[in-house]
Motif scaffolding. Sequence first.
Motif, PDB file in Angstrom:
ATOM      1  N   GLY A  31       0.814  -1.213   0.000  1.00  0.00           N
ATOM      2  CA  GLY A  31       0.000   0.000   0.000  1.00  0.00           C
ATOM      3  C   GLY A  31       0.845   1.260   0.000  1.00  0.00           C
ATOM      4  N   ASP A  32       0.199   2.399   0.215  1.00  0.00           N
ATOM      5  CA  ASP A  32       0.896   3.681   0.136  1.00  0.00           C
ATOM      6  C   ASP A  32       1.241   4.271   1.497  1.00  0.00           C
ATOM      7  OD1 ASP A  32       0.813   3.762  -2.662  1.00  0.00           O
ATOM      8  OD2 ASP A  32      -1.252   4.532  -2.623  1.00  0.00           O
ATOM      9  N   GLY A  33       0.898   3.566   2.582  1.00  0.00           N
ATOM     10  CA  GLY A  33       1.103   4.113   3.921  1.00  0.00           C
ATOM     11  C   GLY A  33       2.293   3.518   4.645  1.00  0.00           C
ATOM     12  N   LYS A  34       2.079   3.163   5.925  1.00  0.00           N
ATOM     13  CA  LYS A  34       3.151   2.674   6.775  1.00  0.00           C
ATOM     14  C   LYS A  34       3.703   1.320   6.323  1.00  0.00           C
ATOM     15  CE  LYS A  34       1.564   5.031  10.965  1.00  0.00           C
ATOM     16  NZ  LYS A  34       1.102   4.818  12.369  1.00  0.00           N
ATOM     17  N   GLY A  35       2.958   0.625   5.493  1.00  0.00           N
ATOM     18  CA  GLY A  35       3.415  -0.668   5.013  1.00  0.00           C
ATOM     19  C   GLY A  35       4.734  -0.607   4.257  1.00  0.00           C
TER      20      GLY A  35
ATOM     21  N   GLY B  75       6.823  -2.944   6.763  1.00  0.00           N
ATOM     22  CA  GLY B  75       5.535  -2.961   7.452  1.00  0.00           C
ATOM     23  C   GLY B  75       5.695  -2.967   8.960  1.00  0.00           C
ATOM     24  N   SER B  76       4.922  -3.804   9.628  1.00  0.00           N
ATOM     25  CA  SER B  76       4.878  -3.822  11.094  1.00  0.00           C
ATOM     26  C   SER B  76       6.162  -4.380  11.697  1.00  0.00           C
ATOM     27  CB  SER B  76       3.692  -4.666  11.573  1.00  0.00           C
ATOM     28  OG  SER B  76       2.468  -4.103  11.177  1.00  0.00           O
TER      29      SER B  76
ATOM     30  N   GLY C  19      10.420  -2.407  17.195  1.00  0.00           N
ATOM     31  CA  GLY C  19      10.274  -1.211  16.379  1.00  0.00           C
ATOM     32  C   GLY C  19       9.109  -0.358  16.836  1.00  0.00           C
ATOM     33  N   VAL C  20       8.672   0.544  15.968  1.00  0.00           N
ATOM     34  CA  VAL C  20       7.584   1.461  16.339  1.00  0.00           C
ATOM     35  C   VAL C  20       6.418   1.413  15.353  1.00  0.00           C
ATOM     36  CG1 VAL C  20       9.198   3.017  17.493  1.00  0.00           C
ATOM     37  CG2 VAL C  20       8.609   3.435  15.105  1.00  0.00           C
ATOM     38  N   THR C  21       6.537   0.639  14.270  1.00  0.00           N
ATOM     39  CA  THR C  21       5.528   0.680  13.205  1.00  0.00           C
ATOM     40  C   THR C  21       4.440  -0.369  13.392  1.00  0.00           C
ATOM     41  OG1 THR C  21       7.214   1.433  11.632  1.00  0.00           O
ATOM     42  CG2 THR C  21       5.155   0.610  10.704  1.00  0.00           C
ATOM     43  N   GLU C  22       3.192   0.078  13.297  1.00  0.00           N
ATOM     44  CA  GLU C  22       2.036  -0.809  13.215  1.00  0.00           C
ATOM     45  C   GLU C  22       1.360  -0.527  11.884  1.00  0.00           C
ATOM     46  OE1 GLU C  22      -0.508  -0.366  16.552  1.00  0.00           O
ATOM     47  OE2 GLU C  22       0.858  -1.340  17.952  1.00  0.00           O
ATOM     48  N   ALA C  23       1.486  -1.458  10.954  1.00  0.00           N
ATOM     49  CA  ALA C  23       1.010  -1.213   9.596  1.00  0.00           C
ATOM     50  C   ALA C  23      -0.079  -2.182   9.147  1.00  0.00           C
ATOM     51  CB  ALA C  23       2.182  -1.287   8.621  1.00  0.00           C
ATOM     52  N   GLY C  24      -0.318  -3.230   9.913  1.00  0.00           N
ATOM     53  CA  GLY C  24      -1.308  -4.222   9.503  1.00  0.00           C
ATOM     54  C   GLY C  24      -0.813  -5.147   8.406  1.00  0.00           C
ATOM     55  N   ILE C  25       0.491  -5.089   8.114  1.00  0.00           N
ATOM     56  CA  ILE C  25       1.079  -5.970   7.095  1.00  0.00           C
ATOM     57  C   ILE C  25       2.572  -6.090   7.367  1.00  0.00           C
ATOM     58  CG2 ILE C  25       1.602  -4.139   5.423  1.00  0.00           C
ATOM     59  CD1 ILE C  25       0.636  -6.189   3.238  1.00  0.00           C
ATOM     60  N   HIS C  26       3.153  -7.220   6.943  1.00  0.00           N
ATOM     61  CA  HIS C  26       4.590  -7.451   7.107  1.00  0.00           C
ATOM     62  C   HIS C  26       5.023  -8.367   5.972  1.00  0.00           C
ATOM     63  CE1 HIS C  26       8.335  -7.982   9.549  1.00  0.00           C
ATOM     64  NE2 HIS C  26       8.368  -9.143   8.911  1.00  0.00           N
TER      65      HIS C  26
END
Length: 310
Positions: A237-241, A276-277, A283-290
């Motif tokens: 996707g285009d976000g935190k992922g 991603g996550s 880490g600090v990222t929660e992206a709903g994907i890895h």
Amino acid sequence: MNNQEIENAIHVLKSNFALKAAEKVLIITDDDLYGIAANFYEGVKQLGNEVVLALMPDRYQSGQEPPVAIASAMRASDVILCITNASLTHTRATKQAAQSGARIGTMPGITQSMMTEGAITADTAEIKRLCQSFTARLNQAEDVRIEKAGYCLEFSVKGRQGISSTGIFLNPGEYGNIPSGESYIAPLETSANGQLLVDGSIAEVGVVDQAVLLTIENGRLVDASGRMGKKLLELLGDGKGRTIAEFGIGTNKAARLTGNVLEDEKVYSTIHIAFGSNKPFGGVTEAGIHIDCVVKEPAVWLDEEKFLFD
């Protein structure tokens, strides 16, 4: 189900978990992998333990949180097996269950052949030794440089702690993949810059048929070449992922490159970078994907010292 598959499941329960008589077991699966999960369910019953088999839809992506009811059941269990297409390893549900004392083995995308061949047949003592050695080196490092075919990616792991994923979970709160064999760490999320040529495989995409060139700026994946690269970008996707999440080193000499990331990222002499996550492992990222990307036999430097596979 057949007797051999049930016997293999019982072997995992005994050797990877040292399952105790009073322990409560939760088996999580989805529509696609129900058949493999049923072998573990029958194995637990034969051992005489309390067991629950929880079925969820197969629409989930790796790193996405499971249904609330399943997350709740995880916190009430002693031993958990996650036999699903999408990986539940790097989720809040898994971390919270571990904090409650559960021991958790995740088997994303496992196949029947993987139950008897490849990574699962490895020498566990050797995996432990290599993981401990490699993780200690990651813990001492601040800067990492990866080179492959003239391309270079650099990032920082300063202040982050590495994790040894051996596939053996004997103590409360331990979790990871089965089969396993990797040492991994969460890079500082905005520190990565450069390019990396992926010539092994990409999770949820498969074995790479034409090397994919990743371009990363300030920790974010900004471009990925070719058809498989396009698919990777769509998945993230285009976000935190698209944020760099993980740097891992394979430690399993029996693992094969098959297109299944559960085994691919464990292959000895490979490394993998994930996006991603990464909050569940430092880490600090929660992206709903890895999503992991595997590279075969790269050159790696840890603080300007070249890393050599033992």
